[in-house]
Design a protein around this motif. Structure first.
Motif, short mmCIF file in Angstrom:
data_model
loop_
_atom_site.label_atom_id
_atom_site.label_comp_id
_atom_site.label_asym_id
_atom_site.label_seq_id
_atom_site.Cartn_x
_atom_site.Cartn_y
_atom_site.Cartn_z
N ALA A 106 1.39 6.50 -4.42
CA ALA A 106 0.65 6.04 -5.60
C ALA A 106 -0.84 6.37 -5.47
CB ALA A 106 0.84 4.53 -5.77
N LEU A 107 -1.36 6.29 -4.25
CA LEU A 107 -2.77 6.60 -4.02
C LEU A 107 -3.06 8.07 -4.31
CD1 LEU A 107 -5.62 6.05 -3.11
CD2 LEU A 107 -4.84 6.09 -0.73
N LEU A 133 0.84 -1.19 0.00
CA LEU A 133 0.00 0.00 0.00
C LEU A 133 0.88 1.25 0.00
CD1 LEU A 133 -2.79 1.28 0.18
CD2 LEU A 133 -2.68 1.03 2.66
N SER A 175 -11.75 7.03 -5.74
CA SER A 175 -10.34 6.79 -6.08
C SER A 175 -9.68 5.89 -5.05
CB SER A 175 -9.59 8.12 -6.17
OG SER A 175 -10.10 8.94 -7.18
N ILE A 176 -10.02 6.12 -3.79
CA ILE A 176 -9.46 5.27 -2.73
C ILE A 176 -9.93 3.83 -2.90
CG2 ILE A 176 -9.35 4.86 -0.25
CD1 ILE A 176 -9.58 7.86 0.18
N SER A 179 -7.23 -2.52 -6.24
CA SER A 179 -6.09 -2.94 -7.06
C SER A 179 -4.99 -3.58 -6.24
CB SER A 179 -5.53 -1.74 -7.83
OG SER A 179 -4.87 -0.84 -6.95
N THR A 180 -4.95 -3.30 -4.94
CA THR A 180 -3.92 -3.89 -4.07
C THR A 180 -4.43 -5.11 -3.32
OG1 THR A 180 -4.52 -2.35 -2.28
CG2 THR A 180 -2.74 -1.68 -3.77
N LEU A 225 -3.11 8.71 -8.02
CA LEU A 225 -4.35 8.29 -8.65
C LEU A 225 -5.46 9.31 -8.40
CD1 LEU A 225 -6.12 6.21 -10.12
CD2 LEU A 225 -6.50 5.09 -7.90
N GLU A 245 -10.90 2.40 -5.64
CA GLU A 245 -10.25 1.86 -6.83
C GLU A 245 -8.83 1.39 -6.52
OE1 GLU A 245 -8.62 3.49 -11.17
OE2 GLU A 245 -10.13 4.66 -10.05
N TYR A 246 -8.11 2.20 -5.76
CA TYR A 246 -6.73 1.83 -5.44
C TYR A 246 -6.67 0.64 -4.49
CZ TYR A 246 -1.94 1.99 -3.84
OH TYR A 246 -0.65 1.65 -3.52
N ASN A 301 -7.59 11.44 -11.24
CA ASN A 301 -9.05 11.37 -11.31
C ASN A 301 -9.70 12.73 -11.09
OD1 ASN A 301 -8.92 8.64 -11.82
ND2 ASN A 301 -9.37 8.01 -9.72
#
Length: 473
Positions: free
Chosen positions: A198-199, A194, A412-413, A419-420, A202, A415-416, A206
């Motif tokens: 990167a978060l 995490l 966005s959070i 992905s992890t 993103l 989504e991230y 967005n």
């Protein structure tokens, strides 16, 4: 004198206030132009250097008028004493004051008022005058004007007192919560998977994809102005203002960590209604091995007080009736202020030297006070702001900005995290309670009469701040 067309109308209104508003002009001198050690708060949507230039020009004009009146007054006194002696000269001087000196005073006051309104009515509406001629006094401020221009684009804000988001107006709303970062069943835990960097990246992408005009996303550090004395990262020189722009690498460091007096916030701002309202969102995310802490704060700068919009009532050419009215309203000030013109000339003249005097006093305070506050006062924009919205649709637009930005942030959070491989069920549950049901962890509201935060504590802070502002405008 070369004028650049301002990005937003709000700059034009504040330039007008600088030309015809002595109280506003004095405040800008004290807190912005002459304030060379403490940090100057950003004024979002405002061309601060241009407003400062108009303050200087208005001050120069007042100084010239009072100096000319002083010359007339001294000449009248000298002539009276020279012709009638000391005793007779005093009576002659008093009688003569109500003849040509008074007439000259009316004409000069009238001219000063006319020039101010001419600038407001014509030059500030056109912004197309050619040339770049500046007076000797104005040239002395060129270095400071350049500094003010750089300050507006900085990535560090130094605050004084309770509110770190100085320059952003009143708090509208805010919330925060903690959720688990456990992985979905069947996946192995990897705490390094995490990345807040990167978060944030993103979220930035967005946010910039939203179709909201005049939206900007910036990375900013908010630093306590009383706690930087020994911190060379922000204050290389004790006797100069803290630096407003630090290396991006330092900002990136604070995306993954935090200190008590230094916090990173991802700042999303929307400047609407030609700069009349500024909506700011401040987002912060922190993590440990088991949890993710998410925080959101929303602030808004309302429109200007009604008197600052008087420029809209003037056409590019001042009507003859208004010119005559200026002459009439100049009569009483001419009578009352003529005997005091030498003192007023000295006052205006000393104002141009006041910055040096204030700087010496501040330097002494720096030596004495180990907790000297380098944090900002209020911004130019906040000086002139009212406490409520001007129109109903400004309030609804604020709500729209907030909901769109808030949803983009939370989506966005999710989504991230997805992905992890993190289980997002808890986060989604809290997200939906905020977005759909309007349940705010810290409370708050926006309504047509006032922009305020729901909690009692922040209401008191905003009211105290507004009272202070009103007493100084």
């Amino acid at each position: 004198m070369m004028m650049n067309k301002p990005k937003y109308d709000i700059t034009r209104y504040l330039c007008a206030a600088a030309e015809i508003g002595p109280k506003f002009r004095t405040k800008v001198f004290d807190q912005i132009i002459d304030n060379t050690i403490r940090y100057v708060a950003p004024s979002y949507g405002v061309d601060v250097p241009l407003v400062a230039r108009h303050c200087i020009r208005g001050q120069i004009r007042d100084f010239i008028i009072e100096t000319l009146l002083s010359i007339v007054l001294v000449w009248t006194l000298f002539s009276s004493f020279n012709s009638y002696g000391i005793i007779g000269g005093i009576f002659r001087f008093l009688l003569t004051l109500f003849t040509y000196p008074w007439l000259i005073a009316i004409i000069l006051k009238w001219s000063n008022l006319y020039l101010g309104y001419k600038t407001v009515a014509k030059d500030l509406k056109e912004f197309d005058k050619k040339g770049d001629n500046r007076s000797l006094i104005e040239a002395q401020y060129e270095e400071r004007i350049k500094e003010l221009e750089e300050l507006q684009e900085g990535n560090v804000v130094y605050y004084s007192g309770y509110n770190p988001f100085v320059g952003s107006g009143n708090q509208v709303d805010g919330w925060s919560f903690v959720c688990s970062t456990k992985l979905k069943e069947g996946l192995e835990s990897d705490p390094n998977n995490l990345s807040l960097y990167a978060l944030y990246d993103l979220i930035d992408r967005n946010m910039n994809s939203l179709k909201i005009p005049n939206l900007t996303v910036r990375d900013k550090l908010f630093v306590n102005g009383r706690e930087i004395r020994e911190d060379a990262r922000f204050l290389p020189n004790l006797y100069e203002s803290p630096i407003s722009h630090v290396a991006e690498s330092l900002v990136d460091e604070f995306k993954e960590k935090w200190e008590e007096n230094v916090r990173y916030y991802q700042t999303v701002q929307v400047v609407g209604w030609q700069g009349n309202i500024v909506f700011s969102s401040f987002f912060r995310i922190t993590k440990n091995e088991k949890h993710l802490f998410v925080e959101a704060n929303y602030f808004a700068v309302p429109p200007l007080k009604s008197q600052f919009y008087e420029i809209d009532q003037l056409s590019s050419s001042i009507p003859f009736g208004r010119v005559m009215k200026m002459g009439v309203v100049s009569i009483i000030p001419a009578i009352l202020q003529l005997p005091l013109s030498p003192f007023r000339a000295i006052k205006y003249g000393m104002a141009f030297l006041k910055g040096q005097k204030n700087k010496k006093e501040l330097l002494q305070q720096v030596d004495i006070n180990q907790k000297f506050d380098y944090g900002a006062y209020e911004s130019i924009r906040e000086m002139a702001a009212r406490t409520d919205m001007q129109y109903f649709f400004q309030t609804t637009d604020l709500m729209m900005y907030k909901k769109e930005i808030e949803r983009c942030f939370t989506d966005s959070i999710v989504e991230y995290l997805e992905s992890t491989g993190i289980d997002t069920s808890e986060f989604i549950q809290r997200k939906e309670s905020i977005i759909n049901q309007g349940i705010m962890i810290n409370g708050g509201q926006v309504n047509g009469n006032v922009v305020s935060v729901g909690s009692i504590k922040n209401n008191i802070i905003n009211q105290a701040k507004n009272t202070f502002q009103n007493s100084n405008v």
